[in-house]
Design a protein around this motif. Structure first.
Motif, PDB file in Angstrom:
ATOM      1  N   ALA A  50       0.923  -1.071   0.328  1.00 47.57           N
ATOM      2  CA  ALA A  50      -0.073  -0.054  -0.258  1.00 47.57           C
ATOM      3  C   ALA A  50       1.357   1.489   0.191  1.00 47.57           C
ATOM      4  N   GLY A  51       2.039   1.280   0.488  1.00 42.25           N
ATOM      5  CA  GLY A  51       3.127   2.449   0.016  1.00 42.25           C
ATOM      6  C   GLY A  51       3.228   3.131   1.330  1.00 42.25           C
ATOM      7  N   VAL A  52       2.684   2.672   2.303  1.00 41.39           N
ATOM      8  CA  VAL A  52       2.649   3.551   3.800  1.00 41.39           C
ATOM      9  C   VAL A  52       3.577   2.870   5.084  1.00 41.39           C
ATOM     10  N   SER A  53       3.825   3.508   5.866  1.00 38.09           N
ATOM     11  CA  SER A  53       5.094   2.950   6.326  1.00 38.09           C
ATOM     12  C   SER A  53       3.596   0.891   7.548  1.00 38.09           C
ATOM     13  N   VAL A  54       4.934   0.472   7.624  1.00 33.42           N
ATOM     14  CA  VAL A  54       4.727  -0.244   8.619  1.00 33.42           C
ATOM     15  C   VAL A  54       4.108   0.374  10.066  1.00 33.42           C
ATOM     16  N   ASP A  55       4.821   0.902  10.933  1.00 33.53           N
ATOM     17  CA  ASP A  55       3.836   1.584  12.137  1.00 33.53           C
ATOM     18  C   ASP A  55       2.330   1.894  11.615  1.00 33.53           C
ATOM     19  N   TYR A  57       0.363   1.738   9.319  1.00 28.54           N
ATOM     20  CA  TYR A  57      -0.684   0.176   9.137  1.00 28.54           C
ATOM     21  C   TYR A  57      -1.314  -0.810  10.461  1.00 28.54           C
ATOM     22  N   VAL A  58       0.241  -0.427  11.763  1.00 28.54           N
ATOM     23  CA  VAL A  58      -0.364  -1.216  12.862  1.00 28.54           C
ATOM     24  C   VAL A  58      -1.160  -0.424  13.503  1.00 28.54           C
ATOM     25  N   ARG A  59      -1.052   0.343  13.720  1.00 31.08           N
ATOM     26  CA  ARG A  59      -2.028   2.116  13.626  1.00 31.08           C
ATOM     27  C   ARG A  59      -3.272   1.384  13.761  1.00 31.08           C
ATOM     28  N   LEU A  60      -3.175   1.903  12.436  1.00 30.77           N
ATOM     29  CA  LEU A  60      -4.839   1.674  11.619  1.00 30.77           C
ATOM     30  C   LEU A  60      -5.538   0.440  11.999  1.00 30.77           C
ATOM     31  N   GLU A  61      -4.953  -0.605  11.922  1.00 29.17           N
ATOM     32  CA  GLU A  61      -5.551  -1.961  12.207  1.00 29.17           C
ATOM     33  C   GLU A  61      -5.393  -2.512  13.844  1.00 29.17           C
ATOM     34  N   ARG A  62      -5.269  -1.502  14.604  1.00 23.58           N
ATOM     35  CA  ARG A  62      -5.798  -1.590  15.812  1.00 23.58           C
ATOM     36  C   ARG A  62      -5.968  -0.115  16.765  1.00 23.58           C
ATOM     37  N   GLY A  63      -7.387   0.092  15.325  1.00 29.74           N
ATOM     38  CA  GLY A  63      -7.884   1.246  15.669  1.00 29.74           C
ATOM     39  C   GLY A  63      -7.307   2.762  16.422  1.00 29.74           C
ATOM     40  N   ARG A  64      -5.814   2.815  16.143  1.00 30.10           N
ATOM     41  CA  ARG A  64      -5.391   3.641  17.061  1.00 30.10           C
ATOM     42  C   ARG A  64      -4.811   4.890  15.619  1.00 30.10           C
ATOM     43  N   SER A  65      -5.154   4.710  14.574  1.00 32.10           N
ATOM     44  CA  SER A  65      -5.375   6.047  13.613  1.00 32.10           C
ATOM     45  C   SER A  65      -6.836   6.134  12.998  1.00 32.10           C
ATOM     46  N   HIS A  67      -7.900   8.585  10.894  1.00 36.14           N
ATOM     47  CA  HIS A  67      -8.619   9.532   9.738  1.00 36.14           C
ATOM     48  C   HIS A  67      -8.047   9.488   8.142  1.00 36.14           C
ATOM     49  N   ALA A  68      -7.338   7.985   7.779  1.00 39.09           N
ATOM     50  CA  ALA A  68      -7.065   7.945   6.854  1.00 39.09           C
ATOM     51  C   ALA A  68      -7.559   8.405   5.482  1.00 39.09           C
ATOM     52  N   SER A  69      -6.277   8.670   4.657  1.00 40.33           N
ATOM     53  CA  SER A  69      -7.247  10.189   3.959  1.00 40.33           C
ATOM     54  C   SER A  69      -7.665   8.385   2.538  1.00 40.33           C
ATOM     55  N   ASP A  70      -8.076   9.277   1.594  1.00 36.16           N
ATOM     56  CA  ASP A  70      -8.872   8.192   0.568  1.00 36.16           C
ATOM     57  C   ASP A  70      -7.770   7.915  -0.003  1.00 36.16           C
ATOM     58  N   SER A  71      -6.833   8.595  -0.441  1.00 38.11           N
ATOM     59  CA  SER A  71      -5.868   7.478  -1.140  1.00 38.11           C
ATOM     60  C   SER A  71      -5.432   6.647  -0.648  1.00 38.11           C
ATOM     61  N   VAL A  72      -5.322   6.446   0.689  1.00 40.37           N
ATOM     62  CA  VAL A  72      -4.714   5.021   1.667  1.00 40.37           C
ATOM     63  C   VAL A  72      -5.203   4.378   1.583  1.00 40.37           C
ATOM     64  N   LEU A  73      -6.940   4.752   1.756  1.00 42.18           N
ATOM     65  CA  LEU A  73      -7.982   3.199   1.714  1.00 42.18           C
ATOM     66  C   LEU A  73      -7.398   2.778  -0.105  1.00 42.18           C
ATOM     67  N   ASP A  74      -7.565   3.840  -0.435  1.00 48.90           N
ATOM     68  CA  ASP A  74      -7.387   3.501  -2.234  1.00 48.90           C
ATOM     69  C   ASP A  74      -6.542   2.362  -2.022  1.00 48.90           C
ATOM     70  N   ALA A  75      -5.167   2.550  -1.531  1.00 46.84           N
ATOM     71  CA  ALA A  75      -3.899   1.904  -1.959  1.00 46.84           C
ATOM     72  C   ALA A  75      -4.051   0.220  -0.855  1.00 46.84           C
ATOM     73  N   LEU A  76      -4.739   0.603  -0.020  1.00 47.89           N
ATOM     74  CA  LEU A  76      -5.015  -0.355   0.838  1.00 47.89           C
ATOM     75  C   LEU A  76      -6.555  -1.243   0.001  1.00 47.89           C
ATOM     76  N   ALA A  77      -6.834  -0.783  -0.379  1.00 48.82           N
ATOM     77  CA  ALA A  77      -8.295  -1.804  -1.163  1.00 48.82           C
ATOM     78  C   ALA A  77      -7.424  -2.388  -2.374  1.00 48.82           C
ATOM     79  N   ARG A  78      -6.374  -1.773  -3.014  1.00 47.36           N
ATOM     80  CA  ARG A  78      -5.156  -2.838  -4.451  1.00 47.36           C
ATOM     81  C   ARG A  78      -4.576  -3.100  -3.485  1.00 47.36           C
ATOM     82  N   ALA A  79      -3.998  -3.298  -2.554  1.00 46.98           N
ATOM     83  CA  ALA A  79      -3.086  -4.138  -2.018  1.00 46.98           C
ATOM     84  C   ALA A  79      -3.703  -5.438  -1.124  1.00 46.98           C
TER      85      ALA A  79
END
Length: 287
Positions: A50-55, A57-65, A67-79
């Motif tokens: 997805a082109g994001v840092s490991v830290d 992504y871990v915070r996002l998966e654990r519910g600690r972030s 405020h993900a942008s559309d571009s980040v969510l699109d990248a995750l959807a592709r990944a």
């Protein structure tokens, strides 16, 4: 600070379930030496794709972030190789509402819609609402499935019907597909309304009473039903292959008019005509 809301838990489990189903080879990654401790992709592999840092992504998966942008969510959807429905679900889960939700209003079926149902004398038709609640059905739908009007209000629900009426497994030629689809629809709804107490009660009851529901709920699959084919084995008129169309009621997008039709001149059309000609009460699958 971690957000422990139901929506955050849903996001965490959805992301985990999606990366668990993809192998590194499917994602285009080179095989790494050594045994893998997790099925599917590791967190660091998803972050890389997805082109994001490991830290991050871990915070996002654990519910600690949250405020993900559309571009980040699109990248995750592709990944994660999400389809359009899964992508929509990801965006909903990643943007939980901070507004206090008001109790959902009771869904009512307009008299005009009821007249449309009753006018379809050869076509099984029903209106489904939130949580797959059966809000209205015509005579043909009650003959094809069951007399929902005769059930207690709490039991007028397609998920309860599919999982708790044992004879339904004989009615549906592919009962598993119907059951999985219903669970996936409820998952999609749960993303939009994580605080719905009636949904929580429904999911809790079905999880307690049916092992298949419990297993499929844990898989976090999502789907939107718009059309399809149902193969039924009715106890009175026999085998039926019916096309299913789900039409949104214009004044309430959470009400769906479901129509079941047969190909002209087919044995299934003949079966529906036989069903329509039978005198009331028509023996149904749960009769």
């Amino acid at each position: 600070m971690t957000d422990r809301s139901p929506g955050t838990n849903e996001l965490r489990e959805f992301l985990r379930s999606r990366r668990a189903r993809i192998t590194p080879e499917e994602a285009g990654l080179s095989p790494q030496p050594g045994a893998r401790r997790v099925p599917g992709l590791r967190r660091e592999e998803v972050a890389h794709l997805a082109g994001v840092s490991v830290d991050y992504y871990v915070r996002l998966e654990r519910g600690r972030s949250l405020h993900a942008s559309d571009s980040v969510l699109d990248a995750l959807a592709r990944a994660l190789m999400l389809n359009d429905t899964e992508r929509e679900h990801l965006f909903v889960l990643a943007r939980p509402s901070r507004v206090q939700r008001l109790p959902l209003p009771t869904q009512l079926v307009r008299s005009g819609v009821r007249r449309v149902l009753d006018s379809l004398t050869d076509t099984p038709a029903l209106v489904l609402g939130r949580r797959r609640d059966v809000l209205a059905s015509n005579r043909m739908a009650r003959a094809l499935f069951t007399d929902f009007d005769a059930l207690p209000p709490r039991d007028r629900n397609m998920a309860r019907y599919l999982f708790l009426d044992e004879s339904v497994r004989d009615l549906y030629v592919d009962w598993e597909a119907a059951g999985r689809g219903t669970v996936a629809v409820l998952r999609m709804y749960a993303g939009r309304y994580p605080d719905d107490p009636q949904l929580a009660e429904l999911i809790g009851d079905l999880s307690l009473r049916d092992k298949d529901f419990r297993r499929w709920w844990a898989e976090h699959d999502v789907v939107v039903h718009t059309y399809g084919v149902k193969r039924l084995r009715h106890p009175v008129v026999g085998e039926l292959t019916l096309d299913y169309e789900a039409l949104t009621v214009t004044d309430d997008p959470e009400q769906t008019l479901g129509l079941h039709t047969a190909a002209p001149g087919s044995p299934s059309e003949h079966g529906l005509r036989l069903l329509a000609a039978l005198p009331l009460p028509v023996p149904s699958v749960s009769g």
